[in-house]
Design a protein around this motif. Structure first.
Motif, mmCIF file in Angstrom:
data_model
loop_
_atom_site.group_PDB
_atom_site.id
_atom_site.type_symbol
_atom_site.label_atom_id
_atom_site.label_comp_id
_atom_site.label_asym_id
_atom_site.label_seq_id
_atom_site.Cartn_x
_atom_site.Cartn_y
_atom_site.Cartn_z
ATOM 1 N N ASN A 107 -12.054 2.409 -9.307
ATOM 2 C CA ASN A 107 -12.321 1.525 -10.240
ATOM 3 C C ASN A 107 -11.655 0.456 -10.164
ATOM 4 N N ASP A 108 -10.178 0.069 -10.057
ATOM 5 C CA ASP A 108 -9.261 -0.941 -10.057
ATOM 6 C C ASP A 108 -9.575 -1.560 -8.927
ATOM 7 N N THR A 109 -9.694 -0.905 -7.744
ATOM 8 C CA THR A 109 -10.139 -1.646 -6.740
ATOM 9 C C THR A 109 -11.445 -2.641 -6.500
ATOM 10 N N GLN A 110 -12.404 -1.900 -7.306
ATOM 11 C CA GLN A 110 -13.474 -2.127 -7.325
ATOM 12 C C GLN A 110 -13.782 -3.575 -8.208
ATOM 13 N N VAL A 111 -12.881 -3.511 -9.413
ATOM 14 C CA VAL A 111 -12.446 -4.582 -10.423
ATOM 15 C C VAL A 111 -12.035 -5.909 -9.508
ATOM 16 N N ILE A 112 -10.976 -5.603 -8.973
ATOM 17 C CA ILE A 112 -10.562 -6.695 -8.032
ATOM 18 C C ILE A 112 -11.487 -7.402 -7.044
ATOM 19 N N LEU A 113 -12.097 -6.506 -6.188
ATOM 20 C CA LEU A 113 -13.157 -6.817 -5.417
ATOM 21 C C LEU A 113 -14.143 -7.745 -5.835
ATOM 22 N N ASP A 114 -14.477 -7.479 -7.024
ATOM 23 C CA ASP A 114 -15.537 -8.171 -7.789
ATOM 24 C C ASP A 114 -14.902 -9.841 -8.161
ATOM 25 N N SER A 123 -5.600 -12.612 -6.391
ATOM 26 C CA SER A 123 -6.419 -11.496 -6.112
ATOM 27 C C SER A 123 -6.444 -11.026 -5.087
ATOM 28 N N LEU A 124 -6.483 -11.721 -4.145
ATOM 29 C CA LEU A 124 -6.180 -11.428 -2.523
ATOM 30 C C LEU A 124 -5.314 -10.636 -2.344
ATOM 31 N N ASN A 125 -3.909 -10.850 -2.934
ATOM 32 C CA ASN A 125 -2.893 -10.137 -2.722
ATOM 33 C C ASN A 125 -3.157 -8.766 -3.526
ATOM 34 N N CYS A 126 -3.400 -8.607 -4.580
ATOM 35 C CA CYS A 126 -3.715 -7.469 -5.410
ATOM 36 C C CYS A 126 -4.870 -6.680 -4.658
ATOM 37 N N LEU A 127 -5.849 -7.214 -3.946
ATOM 38 C CA LEU A 127 -6.921 -6.454 -3.413
ATOM 39 C C LEU A 127 -6.051 -5.787 -2.019
ATOM 40 N N LYS A 128 -5.354 -6.417 -1.530
ATOM 41 C CA LYS A 128 -4.837 -5.983 -0.341
ATOM 42 C C LYS A 128 -3.943 -4.764 -0.622
ATOM 43 N N GLU A 129 -3.064 -4.727 -1.770
ATOM 44 C CA GLU A 129 -2.148 -3.658 -2.296
ATOM 45 C C GLU A 129 -3.031 -2.314 -2.554
ATOM 46 N N GLU A 130 -4.098 -2.917 -3.517
ATOM 47 C CA GLU A 130 -4.964 -1.693 -3.750
ATOM 48 C C GLU A 130 -5.576 -0.843 -2.793
ATOM 49 N N LEU A 131 -6.121 -1.669 -1.622
ATOM 50 C CA LEU A 131 -6.764 -1.100 -0.696
ATOM 51 C C LEU A 131 -5.721 -0.333 0.252
#
Length: 907
Positions: free
Chosen positions: A188-195, A233-241
Motif C-alpha cells: 500500500n505504501d509503495t502504491q501511494v508513492i507510485l500514484d 518521490s522518486l527516491n522514496c519510490l526507489k527505496e520502497e521498491l
C-alpha cells in the motif's frame, strides 16, 4: 520428558516400556515445530546453510542486498561487475517466478507442473529494474538538467535526453495501464508513492496547448527538473521498491534452484581464487572482494541449465557494428560507380553444335562453358586491394553464372515485348541487374556481404563479325573527361562502315587480334529447335561493393549505345562492334589496359552527376524497386507476401524478367524495416544452384528466372514449405504446409487446431491489410461503392505515389506491431573486468511475451495512455525512431541505448 525416557530405557530389563511413553515426546515435538520460533529458523540463513550441507550442495551464500544495489550503481567500484552478475541471476529468477513459488521450491519437479493456476508473475522484475533506472538514469539526468537551468545555460542534447528518459520511464514502469509496476504486486505504501510520481510526471508533461513547440519543451524540462517533490518521490519510490522485493521475493529466491546454482558458481570462483592466492608471490597481493565473485561464463551456464517457462522466450541479439558514415572523397569520383569491370563469354569449344539441339539444352551448354576473359579494377579502393594479388581471385568464381542471360526462345507475341533486345545485325542484347552473396573482406564500411552488379550480355547466332563493318582502336592521349561523342567516329569507305574508337592505351597488338575474327552469315532463330550453326555469348559486367546499380546501369547502357550506334546510325544499333571488341579479350595477349581505357570515360562524374552519393543511389534504387513490386503484385497478394516474410517463411520469386526479380526481392526487404532479414538472400539464383538452394533448411528469399534450363520443372515440384511468388502472373501461392488442412502433416489435435488458426489469421490479416493498401493506392477503385467518391479518375495516379502509399501503410502497421516491444525485452549479458575483455561474451535477450500480448490487448481496447501524444513535440521516442536512417534503425531484439538502462545491467 528426556529424563523419563532415559529412566525407562535403563529399567527396560526389569519393567517393560510402555508404548505411551513416546506420546509425550511426539506432542512436545509437534508444539515446538509448529511455533513461530521454528518458522523463523526455517527462514534464516543458518537453516539454509544446514540444508545445503545435508543435500550435499554448494555452501550457502547470500550477498547483502544493499551492497549489491549500491555497488551496481558505481561503475568505478571494484565490485561493480560482481554486483551486476549477481543481480542478473536475481532478474532471471524474477522473470521465471510463478505465483505459487514457495520457500525451498523443488524446481526440477515443479517446472513441468500442469497446474494452470501456477502462472508467471508478469511484472515481478519491474520493481528492481525501476529502482535501478531511477538511480542510474533519472537521478543523474535531473541533477544535470537542474544545474544547467540554474546556470541559465541551454543544452539541446540535455533536454532531449531528459524527456526521452522520462518517456521510457513512463512506458516501461509507471504507466497506469501497461507499465511493469502495474503488473507487479505492490504494498500500500509503495502504491501511494507510485500514484504521486504519476501525477507529478503527468502534470509536467502537459504544458498549455497555446505554447509553441520550443516553449512546451522548455516547460516540460523545467517542470521535471525543478520539482523537488518529484525528486523526493522518486527516491522514496526507489527505496520502497527495493524493500518490497527484499520482503516478498528475495526469501523465495534464496530457496530457489537458481540461487543454488549461483552458490555453486561462487564456490567454483572461490576455489580458483584460493589457488591463485597460494601461487602468488610474496610481492603480489590478492585482495578478496566484499561481494562474492562469479566466475567467467556463469551466465552462459545458467541459461544452458535453465528451462524457461511459457510466456518467456530467449533470443540472441543482433550486434550492429557502429560505423561512421563515409562518403566517397571528391578526389576519387569512381567510388560512386563500379569497382571492377569483367569481360566473360563462352569457351571456343562450345561455339559449334554439330546436331540440332533444343533451346534449353543450348542454354545449359552455353552456361556450363562460361569463362572469364579479363578483369580490371576501376575504383581507387579496388586498385589498392589488388596490389600484389591476382585480380581474378578478388571476385568469386561463380560471378559469371549470376550475370549470364540465356538465349531467349521464340514465343508467340514475344516480338511485342522482346523487340528492343534485338539489334539490326541479329544479336540478342540484355542488360540486367544482379546481387550475389559474397564474403569479401573490404575495408569499405558500407559493405553488407553482397556484391552488386550490372551485366550486358550479347547472345549471338553468328561468329561476331560481318564483311560490311570494320572496327579499329586508335591510341589517343587526352583528357579522361573529354566528351564521349568525340571518342567514337563512324565513317564509310568503299561501301563499308568503319568505326574508330579512341583509347588511352597501346592498341597495336589489340587491333591485330581484332582483325583475325572471321565473318559468318546471320542465322534466324527457330521456335522448337536450333539448327547446327555457331553460337556464342559474350558480355561485360560492372561490379561494386556498394549498391550503385543506378550509376552502373547508366554507364553500361551509354557504353553500349555509343559503340553500337543507337540513336545515330539506327534506332536499334548494331552489336557487332562491341561483341568483337569484347571477344578479343579471350586471348591472353590482349592488353587489359585497353578494357580500362574503354570503360573509364563512361564512369566519370559527368555521366552520372546526379548519382554521386552511394547512399543516394541506394535509396533511388530501393524506391524504384518498390515501384516494381507494387506494379507486379495486386494489394492483397502483396499483403500476403509481406506477412509471409514477416513470419520468416521460405519465399521464391519467379519471373522471366531478371531485373524484376532483383527489384522485388530488395523491395520486400525494404518493407520489413526496421526488421532485418538475416537469413539467406539470393534474389537471382544461377541455374546450377537452384535445385540445391530450394532445399535449404532455413528461411530464405530466392529469385528463380523462368527462362533457365529446368526452372519450370523445378517450380512445379517445389518443396511443400516454400511460398511461390509468380511476378509475371501477379499471384502468391502459399506453401502447402500453410494452405492445406494439416490432417496429414500434424497428427495431434492441438497442433492441427493451432496451425489452422494460424492459417486463418494469416489470410484474414492479408485481406484486411490488402484492402488498406488498395484504398491507399487508388481510393477511387477500392472505394468505388461509396457515394462520396467519384467514379471517374480525372488524374492518373503515378506508380511512385502508389509505392509511397504502400510503404507508409506498412510502416504504420509495423510501428503499431512494435510499440512496447522494447519495454518487454531484458538484455542479459555477463559483466567482465578489463582483463577478461577479450572473452566472447554470450548475450541473451529474454522477451516477456505475456506482457507484450497484454500491452496489445490494452491498446486494442483503447486503455493505453501514452505520456506524450503525436502532436506534443518532436522529442518523443516514437517520433525520433521514425526519423532515423537505415544505419541507426533499431532492430528486433536489439535494444537501442536510450531504452536499455534498466534492461542491460552492463551498460
Amino acid at each position: 520428558i528426556i529424563n523419563a525416557v532415559q529412566n525407562s530405557l535403563n529399567e527396560a530389563e526389569q519393567t517393560p516400556i510402555s508404548h505411551y511413553l513416546f506420546g509425550a515426546v511426539e506432542n512436545c515435538l509437534t508444539n515446538a515445530l509448529s511455533g513461530k520460533k521454528f518458522v523463523s529458523f526455517l527462514l534464516s540463513d543458518e537453516c539454509a546453510r544446514m540444508r545445503a550441507y545435508v543435500k550435499g550442495t554448494s555452501p550457502y551464500l547470500d550477498p547483502a542486498l544493499d551492497s549489491l544495489f549500491e555497488e551496481s550503481m558505481q561503475s568505478e567500484s571494484n565490485n561493480f561487475h560482481s554486483a551486476c552478475n549477481h543481480l542478473e541471476f536475481i532478474i532471471v529468477y524474477l522473470l521465471c517466478q510463478h505465483e505459487n513459488d514457495v520457500l525451498d521450491k523443488n524446481y526440477d519437479k515443479n517446472k513441468h507442473s500442469s497446474d494452470n493456476d501456477n502462472k508467471r508473475v508478469t511484472g515481478a522484475s519491474g520493481g528492481i529494474c525501476c529502482a535501478m533506472y531511477i538511480k542510474r538514469v533519472l537521478t543523474p539526468s535531473l541533477k544535470k538538467a537542474k544545474d544547467m537551468i540554474l546556470q541559465n545555460k541551454s543544452a539541446e542534447d540535455m533536454s532531449k535526453t531528459l524527456i526521452n528518459s522520462f518517456e521510457t520511464f513512463w512506458e516501461c514502469f509507471i504507466a497506469p495501464s501497461g507499465g511493469m509496476l502495474d503488473f507487479s504486486p505492490l504494498s500500500n505504501d509503495t502504491q501511494v508513492i507510485l500514484d504521486k510520481v504519476r501525477r507529478y510526471v503527468l502534470l509536467a508533461a502537459s504544458p498549455p496547448k497555446n505554447f509553441s513547440v520550443d516553449e512546451r519543451r522548455r516547460h516540460i524540462v523545467r517542470s521535471l527538473s525543478l520539482n523537488t517533490d518529484l525528486e523526493k518521490s522518486l527516491n522514496c519510490l526507489k527505496e520502497e521498491l527495493i524493500y518490497d522485493y527484499s520482503v516478498n521475493s528475495h526469501p523465495k529466491y534464496r530457496g530457489h534452484t537458481i540461487h543454488e546454482w549461483m552458490c555453486a558458481e561462487v564456490n567454483k570462483a572461490a576455489h580458483n581464487f584460493s589457488n591463485d592466492a597460494e601461487s602468488a608471490s610474496e610481492s603480489e597481493t590478492i585482495q578478496p572482494m566484499s561481494i562474492p565473485v562469479l566466475p567467467s561464463g556463469s551466465i552462459s551456464r545458467l541459461f544452458r541449465r535453465l528451462e524457461l517457462p511459457d510466456g518467456l522466450s530467449r533470443h540472441r541479439p543482433i550486434r550492429s557494428v557502429v560505423r561512421t558514415p563515409v562518403e566517397p572523397p571528391q578526389s576519387d569520383p569512381l567510388n560512386c560507380n563500379a569497382d571492377f569491370a569483367i569481360v566473360f563469354g563462352t569457351k571456343a569449344s562450345s561455339r559449334t553444335a554439330t546436331d540440332s539441339v533444343t533451346p534449353n539444352a543450348l542454354s545449359s551448354l552455353m552456361q556450363s562453358n562460361l569463362r572469364r576473359y579479363a578483369c580490371v579494377p576501376l575504383s581507387k579502393e579496388a586498385k589498392e586491394n589488388s596490389d600484389g594479388l591476382d585480380v581474378h581471385e578478388m571476385l568469386p568464381a561463380t560471378l559469371e553464372s549470376y550475370a549470364f542471360v540465356p538465349l531467349q526462345r521464340k514465343r508467340q507475341f514475344g516480338h511485342l515485348m522482346d523487340s528492343s533486345r534485338f539489334t539490326m545485325d541479329g544479336f540478342e542484347v540484355s542488360l540486367i541487374d544482379f546481387i550475389m552473396p559474397c564474403n569479401m573482406n573490404s575495408d569499405n564500411p558500407s559493405d553488407d556481404g553482397h556484391l552488386y552488379g550490372v551485366s550486358l550480355v550479347i547472345n549471338s547466332s553468328t561468329d561476331l563479325a560481318t564483311d560490311e563493318l570494320t572496327i579499329e582502336l586508335v591510341n589517343e592521349k587526352g583528357d579522361g573527361n573529354q566528351q564521349l561523342e568525340n571518342k567514337i567516329l563512324w565513317s564509310q569507305e568503299n561501301g563499308k562502315i568503319k568505326i574508330s574508337i579512341s583509347v588511352d592505351a597501346e592498341v597495336h597488338k589489340f587491333n591485330e587480334l581484332l582483325c583475325k575474327i572471321k565473318p559468318c552469315p546471320k542465322v534466324e532463330r527457330e521456335e522448337d529447335s536450333v539448327p547446327n550453326k555457331s553460337f556464342h555469348t559474350v558480355g561485360i559486367i560492372f561490379v561494386a561493393y556498394q549498391n550503385v546499380i543506378p550509376a552502373m546501369r547508366i554507364s553500361l547502357g551509354r557504353f553500349f549505345s555509343k559503340i553500337s550506334g543507337v540513336g545515330s546510325s539506327s534506332s536499334q544499333g548494331v552489336a557487332t562492334p562491341l561483341a568483337n571488341i569484347l571477344n578479343v579479350f579471350q586471348n591472353d595477349e590482349a592488353s587489359k589496359s585497353v578494357l580500362a581505357s574503354l570503360v573509364k570515360p563512361y564512369i566519370q562524374p559527368h555521366t552520372s552527376s546526379k548519382l554521386m552519393s552511394p547512399n543516394y543511389q541506394k535509396e533511388l534504387y530501393e524506391v524504384s524497386a518498390m515501384e516494381a513490386l507494387v506494379e507486379s503484385l495486386p494489394p492483397i497478394p502483396l499483403a500476403l507476401l509481406f506477412i509471409t516474410a514477416l513470419l520468416e517463411q521460405k519465399i521464391v520469386f519467379a519471373s522471366r524478367r531478371r531485373s524484376c526479380l532483383i527489384s522485388t526481392a530488395v523491395a520486400l526487404k525494404r518493407l520489413l524495416r526496421p526488421f532485418k532479414w538475416t537469413h539467406l538472400f539470393v534474389p537471382l539464383v544461377p541455374a546450377a544452384l537452384a535445385n540445391d538452394l530450394v532445399q535449404y533448411p532455413a528461411p530464405f528469399i530466392l529469385g528463380i528466372p523462368t527462362d533457365t534450363v529446368g526452372s519450370i520443372g523445378l517450380l512445379k515440384s517445389i518443396p511443400d514449405d516454400v511460398t511461390l511468388v509468380d511476378l509475371d502472373v501477379g499471384r502468391v501461392i502459399l506453401s502447402k504446409n500453410i494452405s492445406t488442412d494439416f490432417d496429414i502433416q500434424l497428427s495431434h489435435e492441438e497442433e492441427r487446431a493451432s496451425a489452422t488458426a494460424l492459417r486463418s489469421q494469416m489470410l484474414h490479416l492479408a485481406e484486411t491489410l490488402g484492402n488498406v493498401l488498395g484504398s491507399d493506392e487508388s481510393s477511387i477503385l477500392w472505394k468505388c461503392d461509396s457515394p462520396v467518391v467519384d467514379s471517374v479518375c480525372t488524374k492518373p495516379i503515378s506508380t511512385r505515389i502508389k509505392a509511397e502509399a504502400v510503404q507508409n501503410a506498412i510502416h504504420l502497421f509495423l510501428k503499431e506491431l512494435l510499440t512496447g516491444f522494447n519495454t518487454c525485452c531484458f538484455w542479459i549479458e555477463e559483466a567482465t573486468t578489463q582483463e577478461h575483455g577479450n572473452i566472447d561474451k554470450e548475450c541473451n535477450v529474454l522477451f516477456d511475451e505475456d506482457r507484450f500480448f497484454e500491452l496489445k490487448r490494452l491498446r486494442s481496447d483503447g486503455n493505453y495512455q501514452p505520456l506524450f501524444h503525436n502532436d506534443d513535440f518532436i522529442y518523443s521516442n516514437s517520433s525520433s525512431r521514425d526519423e532515423q536512417d537505415e544505419d541507426s534503425q533499431y532492430e528486433i531484439y536489439k535494444l537501442d541505448s536510450d531504452n536499455s538502462y534498466s534492461l542491460n545491467l552492463d551498460h
